[in-house]
Design a protein around this motif. Structure first.
Motif, PDB file in Angstrom:
ATOM      1  N   THR A 241     -10.662  20.756  60.877  1.00 28.88           N
ATOM      2  CA  THR A 241     -12.023  20.505  60.970  1.00 28.88           C
ATOM      3  C   THR A 241     -12.556  21.521  60.158  1.00 28.88           C
ATOM      4  O   THR A 241     -12.327  22.820  60.391  1.00 28.88           O
ATOM      5  CB  THR A 241     -12.462  20.556  62.216  1.00 28.88           C
ATOM      6  N   GLU A 242     -13.116  21.105  59.091  1.00 28.52           N
ATOM      7  CA  GLU A 242     -14.113  21.999  58.453  1.00 28.52           C
ATOM      8  C   GLU A 242     -15.553  21.762  59.046  1.00 28.52           C
ATOM      9  O   GLU A 242     -16.276  20.819  58.711  1.00 28.52           O
ATOM     10  CB  GLU A 242     -14.029  21.583  56.753  1.00 28.52           C
ATOM     11  N   SER A 243     -15.888  22.743  59.770  1.00 30.06           N
ATOM     12  CA  SER A 243     -17.173  22.770  60.686  1.00 30.06           C
ATOM     13  C   SER A 243     -18.005  22.280  59.840  1.00 30.06           C
ATOM     14  O   SER A 243     -18.606  22.715  58.981  1.00 30.06           O
ATOM     15  CB  SER A 243     -17.429  23.889  61.176  1.00 30.06           C
ATOM     16  N   GLY A 244     -18.929  21.295  60.262  1.00 29.81           N
ATOM     17  CA  GLY A 244     -20.171  20.455  59.658  1.00 29.81           C
ATOM     18  C   GLY A 244     -20.000  19.972  58.458  1.00 29.81           C
ATOM     19  O   GLY A 244     -20.987  19.505  57.741  1.00 29.81           O
ATOM     20  N   VAL A 245     -18.710  19.732  57.875  1.00 31.47           N
ATOM     21  CA  VAL A 245     -18.519  19.207  56.553  1.00 31.47           C
ATOM     22  C   VAL A 245     -17.489  17.926  56.773  1.00 31.47           C
ATOM     23  O   VAL A 245     -17.889  16.877  56.505  1.00 31.47           O
ATOM     24  CB  VAL A 245     -17.529  20.307  55.663  1.00 31.47           C
ATOM     25  N   GLY A 246     -16.384  18.264  57.226  1.00 32.45           N
ATOM     26  CA  GLY A 246     -15.296  17.090  57.327  1.00 32.45           C
ATOM     27  C   GLY A 246     -14.013  17.488  57.808  1.00 32.45           C
ATOM     28  O   GLY A 246     -13.849  18.434  58.638  1.00 32.45           O
ATOM     29  N   TYR A 247     -12.902  17.032  57.111  1.00 30.19           N
ATOM     30  CA  TYR A 247     -11.478  17.048  57.695  1.00 30.19           C
ATOM     31  C   TYR A 247     -10.788  17.348  56.502  1.00 30.19           C
ATOM     32  O   TYR A 247     -11.172  16.818  55.356  1.00 30.19           O
ATOM     33  CB  TYR A 247     -11.010  16.010  58.183  1.00 30.19           C
ATOM     34  N   ARG A 248      -9.632  18.268  56.391  1.00 30.58           N
ATOM     35  CA  ARG A 248      -8.861  18.484  55.645  1.00 30.58           C
ATOM     36  C   ARG A 248      -7.346  18.289  56.342  1.00 30.58           C
ATOM     37  O   ARG A 248      -7.118  19.089  57.390  1.00 30.58           O
ATOM     38  CB  ARG A 248      -8.968  19.972  54.939  1.00 30.58           C
ATOM     39  N   MET A 249      -6.507  17.526  55.567  1.00 30.57           N
ATOM     40  CA  MET A 249      -4.952  17.730  56.150  1.00 30.57           C
ATOM     41  C   MET A 249      -4.191  18.416  55.259  1.00 30.57           C
ATOM     42  O   MET A 249      -4.230  18.704  54.174  1.00 30.57           O
ATOM     43  CB  MET A 249      -4.772  16.099  55.851  1.00 30.57           C
ATOM     44  N   THR A 250      -3.126  19.256  55.813  1.00 27.48           N
ATOM     45  CA  THR A 250      -2.369  20.162  55.209  1.00 27.48           C
ATOM     46  C   THR A 250      -1.548  19.334  54.286  1.00 27.48           C
ATOM     47  O   THR A 250      -1.184  18.449  54.540  1.00 27.48           O
ATOM     48  CB  THR A 250      -1.475  20.746  56.462  1.00 27.48           C
ATOM     49  N   GLU A 251      -1.371  20.067  53.182  1.00 23.41           N
ATOM     50  CA  GLU A 251      -0.577  19.614  52.077  1.00 23.41           C
ATOM     51  C   GLU A 251       0.814  19.194  52.205  1.00 23.41           C
ATOM     52  O   GLU A 251       1.501  19.634  53.097  1.00 23.41           O
ATOM     53  CB  GLU A 251      -0.537  20.748  50.753  1.00 23.41           C
ATOM     54  N   SER A 252       1.061  18.306  51.407  1.00 22.05           N
ATOM     55  CA  SER A 252       2.274  17.679  51.770  1.00 22.05           C
ATOM     56  C   SER A 252       3.526  18.258  51.236  1.00 22.05           C
ATOM     57  O   SER A 252       3.401  19.016  50.265  1.00 22.05           O
ATOM     58  CB  SER A 252       2.528  16.197  51.219  1.00 22.05           C
ATOM     59  N   GLU A 253       4.739  18.363  51.880  1.00 23.83           N
ATOM     60  CA  GLU A 253       5.939  19.161  51.433  1.00 23.83           C
ATOM     61  C   GLU A 253       6.793  18.116  50.986  1.00 23.83           C
ATOM     62  O   GLU A 253       7.948  18.554  50.411  1.00 23.83           O
ATOM     63  CB  GLU A 253       6.518  19.783  52.669  1.00 23.83           C
ATOM     64  N   SER A 254       6.675  17.134  50.942  1.00 26.19           N
ATOM     65  CA  SER A 254       7.797  15.873  50.418  1.00 26.19           C
ATOM     66  C   SER A 254       7.786  15.857  49.131  1.00 26.19           C
ATOM     67  O   SER A 254       6.794  16.007  48.358  1.00 26.19           O
ATOM     68  CB  SER A 254       7.196  14.550  50.972  1.00 26.19           C
ATOM     69  N   SER A 255       9.354  15.794  48.560  1.00 26.93           N
ATOM     70  CA  SER A 255       9.699  15.704  47.138  1.00 26.93           C
ATOM     71  C   SER A 255       9.181  14.650  46.576  1.00 26.93           C
ATOM     72  O   SER A 255       8.984  14.062  45.680  1.00 26.93           O
ATOM     73  CB  SER A 255      11.018  16.160  46.981  1.00 26.93           C
TER      74      SER A 255
END
Length: 236
Positions: free
Chosen positions: A219-233
């Protein structure tokens, strides 16, 4: 592209005769075809069905076609082909610069249109489509529309899946609350973050993501959401 794969095509065109002809042809060729006669209806259907490809006439009764192209591009990276009576070079340049992937003028040969559709879908699969997101024990398979945690399928509601899919496709980027609301519930949703928070709470519970110590969705407070970057090849 083999027929029978049930790719979803959304055609946005106010001409009923054109829509009837396209839907009949696409169905015979093994595609799922959806139609809309206005820009607003087109956006609503696009959000609900997540089409694999969009056909769009820039002459619509309720919205300028170029404006619609820009709205579509803010919501999806699916291939977009303009099908229009406007044949001037300037019209084509403006549409392509706005975000269209291809442009074909009416009247058109159906075999040429089908070939352009196959080409767009083939290109997206090879170069543009992200097939799998994976980070730690979380995996999102976009082609199969499945979310797995520790190799166990997580049962999400359609809305919950669309939220996860959108965040995963944009992993590493901050997605604002309003962007998510528009992407999931439509472009005319403003400021109702409660429904988003409820769904996010359910998603985090199902994937085992503690909001105080998140591994996947931040959670980016007051802004939105961020998902951790993918590790998949397989992340293209």
């Amino acid at each position: 592209m083999a027929v029978g794969n049930k790719f979803k095509i959304l055609s946005i065109d106010e001409e009923k005769e054109v829509q009837y002809y396209l839907k009949k042809t696409f169905t015979q060729k093994g595609y799922k075809c959806y139609t809309a006669q206005t820009g607003i209806d087109g956006i609503t259907q696009m959000v609900n069905i997540c089409p694999d490809l969009i056909l769009l006439d820039v002459v619509l009764p309720d919205m300028d076609g170029i404006t619609l192209i820009k709205k579509v591009r803010n919501l999806t990276d699916s291939p977009l082909i303009v099908v229009s009576t406007r044949a001037k070079e300037r019209d084509k340049v403006v549409a392509l610069d706005a975000g269209a992937d291809d442009y074909i003028t009416k009247p058109f040969g159906i075999e040429e249109l089908l070939a352009r559709i196959r080409c767009a879908l083939r290109y997206r699969k090879k170069y543009g489509a992200k097939s799998i997101y994976q980070a730690n024990s979380l995996k999102v398979d976009f082609e199969r529309r499945m979310v797995l945690h520790d190799n166990t399928q997580i049962h999400l509601t359609p809305v919950e899946y669309r939220i996860v899919e959108y965040l995963a496709r944009n992993s590493g980027k901050v997605i604002t609350y309003q962007m998510l609301l528009e992407r999931i519930w439509g472009p005319y949703t403003f400021g109702n973050n409660k429904i988003l928070r409820v769904n996010m709470t359910n998603i985090r519970r199902k994937i085992g993501d503690n909001p105080s110590e998140p591994k996947y969705i931040f959670t980016e407070s007051g802004v939105g959401y961020r998902m951790t970057e993918s590790e998949s090849s397989e992340w293209v």
